[in-house]
Design a protein around this motif. Structure first.
Motif, PDB file in Angstrom:
ATOM      1  N   PHE A  21       0.792  -1.232   0.000  1.00  0.00           N
ATOM      2  CA  PHE A  21       0.000   0.000   0.000  1.00  0.00           C
ATOM      3  C   PHE A  21       0.821   1.277   0.000  1.00  0.00           C
ATOM      4  CE2 PHE A  21      -4.098  -1.847   0.045  1.00  0.00           C
ATOM      5  CZ  PHE A  21      -4.941  -0.814  -0.330  1.00  0.00           C
ATOM      6  N   TYR A  22       2.086   1.191  -0.378  1.00  0.00           N
ATOM      7  CA  TYR A  22       2.882   2.423  -0.401  1.00  0.00           C
ATOM      8  C   TYR A  22       2.745   3.117  -1.764  1.00  0.00           C
ATOM      9  CZ  TYR A  22       6.550   5.817   0.046  1.00  0.00           C
ATOM     10  OH  TYR A  22       7.235   7.012   0.087  1.00  0.00           O
ATOM     11  N   PRO A  23       2.183   4.329  -1.813  1.00  0.00           N
ATOM     12  CA  PRO A  23       1.808   4.960  -3.085  1.00  0.00           C
ATOM     13  C   PRO A  23       2.972   5.578  -3.874  1.00  0.00           C
ATOM     14  CG  PRO A  23       1.087   6.306  -1.238  1.00  0.00           C
ATOM     15  CD  PRO A  23       1.706   5.082  -0.651  1.00  0.00           C
ATOM     16  N   PHE A  24       4.206   5.488  -3.343  1.00  0.00           N
ATOM     17  CA  PHE A  24       5.329   6.086  -4.083  1.00  0.00           C
ATOM     18  C   PHE A  24       6.368   5.039  -4.483  1.00  0.00           C
ATOM     19  CE2 PHE A  24       3.303   9.202  -1.402  1.00  0.00           C
ATOM     20  CZ  PHE A  24       2.957  10.157  -2.343  1.00  0.00           C
ATOM     21  N   THR A  25       5.915   3.798  -4.549  1.00  0.00           N
ATOM     22  CA  THR A  25       6.792   2.695  -4.941  1.00  0.00           C
ATOM     23  C   THR A  25       7.223   2.842  -6.402  1.00  0.00           C
ATOM     24  OG1 THR A  25       5.614   1.280  -3.388  1.00  0.00           O
ATOM     25  CG2 THR A  25       6.878   0.170  -5.114  1.00  0.00           C
ATOM     26  N   ASN A  26       8.493   2.567  -6.668  1.00  0.00           N
ATOM     27  CA  ASN A  26       8.988   2.609  -8.052  1.00  0.00           C
ATOM     28  C   ASN A  26      10.263   1.789  -8.139  1.00  0.00           C
ATOM     29  OD1 ASN A  26      11.535   4.514  -7.961  1.00  0.00           O
ATOM     30  ND2 ASN A  26       9.983   5.435  -6.639  1.00  0.00           N
ATOM     31  N   CYS A  27      10.780   1.621  -9.347  1.00  0.00           N
ATOM     32  CA  CYS A  27      12.055   0.917  -9.524  1.00  0.00           C
ATOM     33  C   CYS A  27      12.718   1.421 -10.800  1.00  0.00           C
ATOM     34  CB  CYS A  27      11.831  -0.593  -9.564  1.00  0.00           C
ATOM     35  SG  CYS A  27      11.058  -1.182 -11.080  1.00  0.00           S
ATOM     36  N   THR A  28      13.809   0.778 -11.225  1.00  0.00           N
ATOM     37  CA  THR A  28      14.482   1.299 -12.434  1.00  0.00           C
ATOM     38  C   THR A  28      13.630   1.117 -13.682  1.00  0.00           C
ATOM     39  OG1 THR A  28      15.676  -0.782 -12.524  1.00  0.00           O
ATOM     40  CG2 THR A  28      16.905   1.127 -11.747  1.00  0.00           C
ATOM     41  N   ALA A  82      20.412  13.559  -6.525  1.00  0.00           N
ATOM     42  CA  ALA A  82      20.682  14.915  -6.043  1.00  0.00           C
ATOM     43  C   ALA A  82      20.157  15.977  -7.010  1.00  0.00           C
ATOM     44  CB  ALA A  82      22.174  15.108  -5.841  1.00  0.00           C
ATOM     45  N   ASN A  83      19.896  15.582  -8.259  1.00  0.00           N
ATOM     46  CA  ASN A  83      19.357  16.523  -9.245  1.00  0.00           C
ATOM     47  C   ASN A  83      17.860  16.340  -9.456  1.00  0.00           C
ATOM     48  OD1 ASN A  83      21.871  17.653  -9.691  1.00  0.00           O
ATOM     49  ND2 ASN A  83      22.366  16.222 -11.345  1.00  0.00           N
ATOM     50  N   THR A  84      17.213  15.643  -8.513  1.00  0.00           N
ATOM     51  CA  THR A  84      15.764  15.450  -8.629  1.00  0.00           C
ATOM     52  C   THR A  84      15.077  15.988  -7.373  1.00  0.00           C
ATOM     53  OG1 THR A  84      15.598  13.342  -7.471  1.00  0.00           O
ATOM     54  CG2 THR A  84      16.193  13.247  -9.807  1.00  0.00           C
ATOM     55  N   SER A  85      13.744  16.025  -7.427  1.00  0.00           N
ATOM     56  CA  SER A  85      13.004  16.507  -6.256  1.00  0.00           C
ATOM     57  C   SER A  85      12.981  15.445  -5.152  1.00  0.00           C
ATOM     58  CB  SER A  85      11.585  16.919  -6.651  1.00  0.00           C
ATOM     59  OG  SER A  85      10.847  15.807  -7.092  1.00  0.00           O
ATOM     60  N   MET A  86      13.657  14.310  -5.338  1.00  0.00           N
ATOM     61  CA  MET A  86      13.787  13.302  -4.277  1.00  0.00           C
ATOM     62  C   MET A  86      14.971  13.589  -3.360  1.00  0.00           C
ATOM     63  SD  MET A  86      11.386  11.105  -4.149  1.00  0.00           S
ATOM     64  CE  MET A  86      12.116   9.818  -3.132  1.00  0.00           C
ATOM     65  N   ARG A 139      16.586  -4.792  -8.324  1.00  0.00           N
ATOM     66  CA  ARG A 139      15.773  -4.063  -9.291  1.00  0.00           C
ATOM     67  C   ARG A 139      15.771  -2.557  -9.011  1.00  0.00           C
ATOM     68  NH1 ARG A 139      10.850  -5.545  -7.904  1.00  0.00           N
ATOM     69  NH2 ARG A 139       9.596  -3.654  -8.145  1.00  0.00           N
ATOM     70  N   ARG A 140      16.179  -2.175  -7.826  1.00  0.00           N
ATOM     71  CA  ARG A 140      16.180  -0.752  -7.467  1.00  0.00           C
ATOM     72  C   ARG A 140      17.586  -0.171  -7.420  1.00  0.00           C
ATOM     73  NH1 ARG A 140      11.559  -2.676  -4.620  1.00  0.00           N
ATOM     74  NH2 ARG A 140       9.783  -1.701  -5.669  1.00  0.00           N
ATOM     75  N   PHE A 141      18.540  -0.893  -8.008  1.00  0.00           N
ATOM     76  CA  PHE A 141      19.906  -0.382  -8.045  1.00  0.00           C
ATOM     77  C   PHE A 141      19.929   0.952  -8.796  1.00  0.00           C
ATOM     78  CE2 PHE A 141      24.009  -0.120 -10.293  1.00  0.00           C
ATOM     79  CZ  PHE A 141      24.831  -0.008  -9.183  1.00  0.00           C
ATOM     80  N   HIS A 142      20.367   1.983  -8.099  1.00  0.00           N
ATOM     81  CA  HIS A 142      20.412   3.341  -8.651  1.00  0.00           C
ATOM     82  C   HIS A 142      19.065   3.806  -9.200  1.00  0.00           C
ATOM     83  CE1 HIS A 142      24.851   4.556  -8.714  1.00  0.00           C
ATOM     84  NE2 HIS A 142      24.669   3.607  -7.823  1.00  0.00           N
ATOM     85  N   ALA A 143      17.966   3.307  -8.638  1.00  0.00           N
ATOM     86  CA  ALA A 143      16.655   3.857  -8.970  1.00  0.00           C
ATOM     87  C   ALA A 143      16.560   5.171  -8.190  1.00  0.00           C
ATOM     88  CB  ALA A 143      15.548   2.899  -8.554  1.00  0.00           C
ATOM     89  N   GLN A 144      16.701   6.279  -8.888  1.00  0.00           N
ATOM     90  CA  GLN A 144      16.847   7.573  -8.198  1.00  0.00           C
ATOM     91  C   GLN A 144      15.658   7.927  -7.305  1.00  0.00           C
ATOM     92  OE1 GLN A 144      19.761   8.414  -8.226  1.00  0.00           O
ATOM     93  NE2 GLN A 144      20.593   7.582 -10.120  1.00  0.00           N
ATOM     94  N   PRO A 145      14.418   7.650  -7.703  1.00  0.00           N
ATOM     95  CA  PRO A 145      13.303   8.013  -6.800  1.00  0.00           C
ATOM     96  C   PRO A 145      12.970   6.915  -5.778  1.00  0.00           C
ATOM     97  CG  PRO A 145      12.618   7.921  -9.137  1.00  0.00           C
ATOM     98  CD  PRO A 145      13.926   7.209  -9.014  1.00  0.00           C
ATOM     99  N   ASN A 146      13.898   5.976  -5.545  1.00  0.00           N
ATOM    100  CA  ASN A 146      13.622   4.871  -4.620  1.00  0.00           C
ATOM    101  C   ASN A 146      13.135   5.389  -3.264  1.00  0.00           C
ATOM    102  OD1 ASN A 146      13.448   2.265  -3.684  1.00  0.00           O
ATOM    103  ND2 ASN A 146      15.595   2.188  -3.017  1.00  0.00           N
ATOM    104  N   ALA A 147      12.108   4.730  -2.738  1.00  0.00           N
ATOM    105  CA  ALA A 147      11.508   5.186  -1.480  1.00  0.00           C
ATOM    106  C   ALA A 147      10.693   4.066  -0.867  1.00  0.00           C
ATOM    107  CB  ALA A 147      10.598   6.383  -1.751  1.00  0.00           C
ATOM    108  N   CYS A 148      10.394   4.198   0.410  1.00  0.00           N
ATOM    109  CA  CYS A 148       9.526   3.247   1.097  1.00  0.00           C
ATOM    110  C   CYS A 148       8.749   3.997   2.181  1.00  0.00           C
ATOM    111  CB  CYS A 148      10.356   2.107   1.690  1.00  0.00           C
ATOM    112  SG  CYS A 148      11.188   2.542   3.222  1.00  0.00           S
ATOM    113  N   PRO A 149       7.815   3.318   2.861  1.00  0.00           N
ATOM    114  CA  PRO A 149       6.997   4.030   3.852  1.00  0.00           C
ATOM    115  C   PRO A 149       7.841   4.635   4.980  1.00  0.00           C
ATOM    116  CG  PRO A 149       6.105   1.831   3.437  1.00  0.00           C
ATOM    117  CD  PRO A 149       7.392   1.912   2.698  1.00  0.00           C
TER     118      PRO A 149
END
Ligand SMILES: [Zn+2]
Ligand SMILES: [Zn+2]
Length: 815
Positions: free
Chosen positions: A134-141, A158-162, A181-191
């Motif tokens: 249920f985490y709405p900001f999940t993403n990967c590469t 560092a060059n993104t809004s994350m 799968r999230r190696f260097h995924a710049q917007p990587n995040a969790c709850p």
């Protein structure tokens, strides 16, 4: 590629590869890492502002395998535009490393568009055992935000809004692990460490201070989403901060709320798009071909115009009638972020998802701005704390002639470039500012033309500000200093005025610097302003997209464009030769009483045309719907305008001819949005199959061989008088509108064929807003092919004014 060691394969060698293309933000470096490690090679890989840079060392045969597999097995979302390799002496790398990005250099790396949630991330957010449940900001590469969060290149966190979110140890571990799968995924995040949701109340806002209803607590922000779903179910309008801006969401089967949304948004009849929770649900309401299914499920996840089932049988849901009145199509999209997936999952029914703005203003991207601008429209605001760097609307596509046609180019597509033909590589940077309606801008950097996201109609201050922001944004992102600015020939367009001011401003700035003796080496001339006629730009855009070389016959049909002879053009034929573009034919002209007002009132176009055909007699032709649509007073003032030729400009517009027919057949006398009458005329054909057409004729056919000079005396004119007489006689005999509409469309296609035969150019480019019409485009393509021509039309770039910036760039390059 140099090949010093080819003869001695046992020796170690070093291969250096520079890649350009969509290679950042798609898992390219981890892919390179895995490939190199698997082949036992050492070296390094890093992102640079130009693309990806690789060095690998090892035995020559392994390096050759590496090179082959690099292209063959590259990540699915990437594409390689150019690959430069060189063989060098080994340096003695002992391991393979992913290096820090290098700044500097010219900015030509391709910024990726935002990508819809991938299947892996989707299954994680729906898995109660997963830490991202249920985490709405999940993403990967493979998925997630890109263009909407990138501040500058290269694409690093560092060059993104994350950059404001510090990764927790578990996220950092994923980010650092090349096998993840999230190696260097710049917007990587969790709850634990990422952005959060909040629900604000829109009621009782005092001094624009948000009233917090529900903060996110515990598990993945679920409580906020549940309250939001409840509000939508209860008939509330919720402003949702999504990927590229705010949407307004309401339940799509709630007619009362849809009507309220229309009233509050001042959007009378223009269709709304609907977001469905799943493809299965869509299929209950609309016909979905295999190709349309692919589009709905693609990473671009656009709004796809789908034909509704004529008799919805067992649908669990029926769209509110006000979503798309009198329209056999429905604009449909699937959820494209975890936030949308989860909300729709909880809601269990489709929602209207329309841009969060008033009428045609640009999207809101900031929650405080949204409170201010959407106050009084939205009952609640579902917001989050991941800033949106730039607005990106939903894209709109339609399947035409078996392929995709982008009608609004934004999320998922922008800012991917259109490559220019090789001969035009060595050109200076061009900024093209587009037109007035459906504005988008373009910037050429080397062999690429970067086209901006859809900006909109430049009719409000909000839109004009957005236009200037996008220009500044593109110049900053690609660190460009254009030496040429291309604009529409219309002197009064906001975009043209901007270009003129910019050209003069830089000039005077350069002058004043020179006075102070500080710019000995700076360019003496400011950016040169180039005016490009509207319909020429359409044709060139179509040629650029299709990589067409002259000679080409360009058919440029739309509603309105500034003609070079002071009349309103829109039904034009051009011959494009090397460095030459000539208008060779056009539709017969008629007057538009009231000028711009006639664009909103098809009945005015009809009266103007009938006046051209019948003169004063038209005012007593009461049996015609177009004439009856006026009051006596209005008719009297039309009479004066037409008789005295006051405020009644001449036009050769094909779009206005559609209006005339919509008015004559009593389909529509006034429109609520651009193109509505033509759209309804197209839809009216529904179910009618005929190849009959009304007669078409030349009213002034220049003799073959001398006809191409383009001067007024030898200009060929296509006459619609037989066509209109045919319609009037069919109306008298009570022929069905579907039949009349089909014969009219078919006649237009025969006009195109007349000109194509006359000029004998093999390649025919179809451009302009009229070619959004599926029936017209498909029939034109078929008939042209039957007669041995090669027709080309738009696919990735809109045929409407959203595409003219590309044509302006090409015109500037061709001089
Ligand atoms: Zn993913
Ligand atoms: Zn985390």
């Amino acid at each position: 590629m140099g090949d010093p060691d080819a003869a001695s394969p046992q020796l170690r060698s070093r291969l250096r590869v520079a890649l350009r293309g969509a290679v950042q933000g798609v898992g390219f470096r981890p892919f390179v890492f895995r490939l190199a490690t698997e082949l036992g090679l050492t070296g390094c890989v890093n992102n640079s502002a130009q693309g990806v840079f690789i060095e690998v060392e090892g035995p020559r045969p392994e390096l050759e395998k590496f090179l082959l597999r690099l292209e063959a097995e590259k990540p699915s979302r990437s594409f390689i535009h150019s690959l430069e390799g060189s063989w060098l002496a080994p340096l003695g790398h002992t391991s393979f490393a992913i290096r820090e990005s290098q700044g500097g250099g010219s900015k030509s790396a391709i910024v990726l568009p935002d990508m819809a949630t991938c299947p892996d991330c989707l299954s994680e957010i729906l898995d109660p055992q997963n830490r991202r449940y249920f985490y709405p900001f999940t993403n990967c590469t493979n998925c997630g935000p890109r263009f909407s969060i990138i501040d500058s290149l290269p694409y690093d966190r560092a060059n993104t809004s994350m950059k404001r979110f510090t990764m927790c140890p578990r996220c950092q571990e994923e980010y650092d692990d090349p096998r993840d799968r999230r190696f260097h995924a710049q917007p990587n995040a969790c709850p634990v460490c990422g952005p959060r949701l909040e629900l604000w109340s829109g009621a009782g806002i005092d001094g624009m201070q948000p009233e917090l209803c529900v903060p996110s607590t515990g598990e993945g922000n679920r409580n906020v989403l549940e309250t939001t779903a409840e509000a939508i179910r209860a008939g509330k309008i919720v402003a949702v901060k999504g990927l590229g801006g705010f949407h307004l969401l309401v339940a799509a089967d709630d007619q009362e709320t849809v009507v309220r949304l229309r009233e509050l948004k001042h959007r009378e009849e223009k269709p709304f798009a609907v977001m469905f929770q799943s493809l299965e649900f869509v299929k209950e309401v609309c016909q979905v071909s295999a190709f349309e299914k692919r589009l709905l499920l693609s990473p671009e996840a656009p709004i796809v115009l789908l034909r509704r089932h004529s008799a919805p049988s067992v649908a669990r849901f029926s769209p509110a009638p006000s979503i798309a009145p009198n329209n056999p199509y429905l604009g449909v999209m699937l959820p494209y972020t975890p936030l949308h997936h989860l909300l729709l999952f909880l809601l269990g029914r489709p929602v209207v998802a329309t841009s969060g703005n008033l009428s045609d203003e640009p999207l809101c991207i900031d929650e405080h701005e949204a409170l201010e601008r959407l106050h009084g429209i939205a009952d609640f605001f579902l917001v989050h704390n991941r800033p949106i760097i730039r607005h990106v609307d939903d894209s709109v596509v339609r399947v035409i002639a078996g392929g995709e046609q982008v009608l609004r180019r934004a999320r998922g597509y922008a800012p991917l470039p259109i490559p220019l033909p090789a001969s035009e590589f060595e050109v200076r940077q061009v900024l093209a500012v587009g037109g007035h309606l459906k504005n988008a801008i373009a910037l050429s950097v080397g062999p690429q033309v970067f086209i901006s996201q859809h900006i909109g109609d430049l009719e409000t201050d909000q839109a004009n500000n957005a236009f200037e922001r996008v220009v500044a944004d593109f110049e900053k992102l690609y660190q460009a200093q254009p030496s040429v600015i291309a604009a529409d020939a219309h002197p009064d367009y906001v975009s043209t005025k901007f270009a003129r001011a910019r050209s003069e401003q830089v000039r005077s700035h350069t002058d004043s610097c020179e006075e102070h003796g500080t710019s000995a080496n700076s360019q003496r001339e400011g950016p040169r302003l180039i005016s490009v006629q509207h319909h020429v730009a359409h044709v060139l855009a179509c040629m650029a997209e299709n990589e067409l070389k002259p000679p080409v016959l360009g058919i440029s049909w739309d509603g309105t464009g500034y003609g070079l002879d002071g009349t309103v053009w829109g039904g034009e034929f051009f011959v494009v030769e090397e460095n030459l573009c000539e208008r060779v034919a056009h539709l017969r002209q008629f007057r538009l009483p009231g000028g711009d007002k006639a664009i909103k009132e098809p009945r005015r176009a009809a009266l103007g045309l009938l006046h051209e055909l019948f003169g004063e007699a038209v005012f007593s032709m009461d049996h015609l719907a177009a004439v009856r649509a006026f009051s006596k007073e209005d008719l009297a003032s039309m009479r004066v305008m037409l008789a005295r030729r006051l405020n009644a400009p001449l036009t050769s517009s094909a779009g206005r001819l559609f209006d005339v027919v919509a008015s004559l057949t009593a389909l529509r006398q006034k429109v609520a949005f651009e193109g509505q009458a033509a759209m309804e005329l197209e839809f009216s054909i529904e179910g009618c199959e005929t190849s009959e057409f009304y007669p078409v004729a030349w009213s002034n056919r220049a003799p073959a061989g001398e006809s191409l000079t383009g001067t007024a005396s030898s200009m060929s004119v296509l006459d619609w008088s037989g066509l209109v007489q045919g319609i009037l006689s069919d109306l008298e005999q009570g022929v069905a509108i579907s039949q009349i509409s089909a014969r009219f469309h078919n006649a237009l296609v025969e006009m195109m064929l007349e000109v194509a035969r006359e000029l004998g150019k093999e390649r025919v480019a179809l451009s302009g807003g009229c070619f959004q019409n599926r029936y017209l485009t498909e029939r034109a393509v078929r008939r042209l092919r039957e007669e041995g021509f090669h027709p080309y039309w738009h696919q990735r770039v809109p045929p409407n004014d959203g595409g003219i910036c590309l044509g302006q760039v090409l015109a500037a390059l061709r001089g």
